[in-house]
Write a protein that holds these residues in place. Structure first.
Motif, PDB file in Angstrom:
ATOM      1  N   ARG A  80       0.805  -1.227   0.000  1.00  0.00           N
ATOM      2  CA  ARG A  80       0.000   0.000   0.000  1.00  0.00           C
ATOM      3  C   ARG A  80       0.838   1.277   0.000  1.00  0.00           C
ATOM      4  O   ARG A  80       0.339   2.331  -0.348  1.00  0.00           O
ATOM      5  CB  ARG A  80      -0.967  -0.002   1.178  1.00  0.00           C
ATOM      6  N   ARG A  89      -4.175   1.077  -8.000  1.00  0.00           N
ATOM      7  CA  ARG A  89      -5.257   2.034  -7.758  1.00  0.00           C
ATOM      8  C   ARG A  89      -5.687   2.701  -9.066  1.00  0.00           C
ATOM      9  O   ARG A  89      -6.884   2.848  -9.334  1.00  0.00           O
ATOM     10  CB  ARG A  89      -4.793   3.072  -6.734  1.00  0.00           C
ATOM     11  N   HIS A  93      -9.429   1.332  -9.041  1.00  0.00           N
ATOM     12  CA  HIS A  93     -10.279   2.031  -8.075  1.00  0.00           C
ATOM     13  C   HIS A  93     -11.456   2.771  -8.692  1.00  0.00           C
ATOM     14  O   HIS A  93     -12.463   2.972  -8.027  1.00  0.00           O
ATOM     15  CB  HIS A  93      -9.442   2.958  -7.194  1.00  0.00           C
ATOM     16  N   TYR A  96     -14.881   0.618  -8.485  1.00  0.00           N
ATOM     17  CA  TYR A  96     -15.487   0.182  -7.226  1.00  0.00           C
ATOM     18  C   TYR A  96     -16.720   1.009  -6.856  1.00  0.00           C
ATOM     19  O   TYR A  96     -16.698   2.226  -6.928  1.00  0.00           O
ATOM     20  CB  TYR A  96     -14.490   0.294  -6.065  1.00  0.00           C
ATOM     21  N   PHE A  99     -16.344   1.169  -2.048  1.00  0.00           N
ATOM     22  CA  PHE A  99     -14.963   0.716  -1.905  1.00  0.00           C
ATOM     23  C   PHE A  99     -14.967  -0.679  -1.284  1.00  0.00           C
ATOM     24  O   PHE A  99     -15.794  -0.981  -0.420  1.00  0.00           O
ATOM     25  CB  PHE A  99     -14.164   1.700  -1.028  1.00  0.00           C
TER      26      PHE A  99
END
Length: 131
Positions: A80, A89, A93, A96, A99
């Motif tokens: 991360r 990401r 992302h 999503y 999330f």
């Protein structure tokens, strides 16, 4: 053993992510996921294995990922905080909604023909090789 999963000869953590993508974007998400899983994750320190499952007919926008890491920290601190996560990401992302929910598990039972296990408590199993 002296901790969860230690008696199994495998000390790792299994990340489980429950992912819901925007309806109608499943095909694009799967293309992006294939790229992320095949090019990003293998570069991450401590990464061991990735599997994606789809819910299929009942809820085609729901997926379940399992990612094996050497340690919890390899995922939460290493990955991360890495450039690889920025690429992950960037690829995923935007799909999503909401999330993903993410949990981390350590093994305590394993086997296919037979089950072996360890709760991390001495004397918790009859097999001395496990406890």
């Amino acid at each position: 053993g002296d901790g969860p999963g230690r008696g199994l000869g495998v000390l790792m953590v299994l990340e489980v992510a429950h992912v819901t993508v925007l309806p109608g974007h499943e095909a694009d998400f799967e293309v992006a996921l294939l790229e992320a899983a095949s090019t990003v994750l293998p570069q991450a320190d401590g990464f061991l294995e990735f599997t994606a499952h789809r819910w299929s007919v009942e809820r085609p926008q729901v997926y379940l990922f399992t990612i094996r890491w050497e340690t919890h920290e390899h995922h939460t601190e290493g990955f991360r905080g890495s450039p690889e996560y920025l690429r992950w990401r960037e690829l995923l992302h935007g799909f999503y909604d909401p999330f993903p929910e993410v949990w981390h598990f350590t093994p305590f039972l394993a086997g296919s023909a037979g089950v072996t296990g360890s709760t991390g408590v001495e004397g918790s199993t009859d097999d001395p090789a496990i406890s």
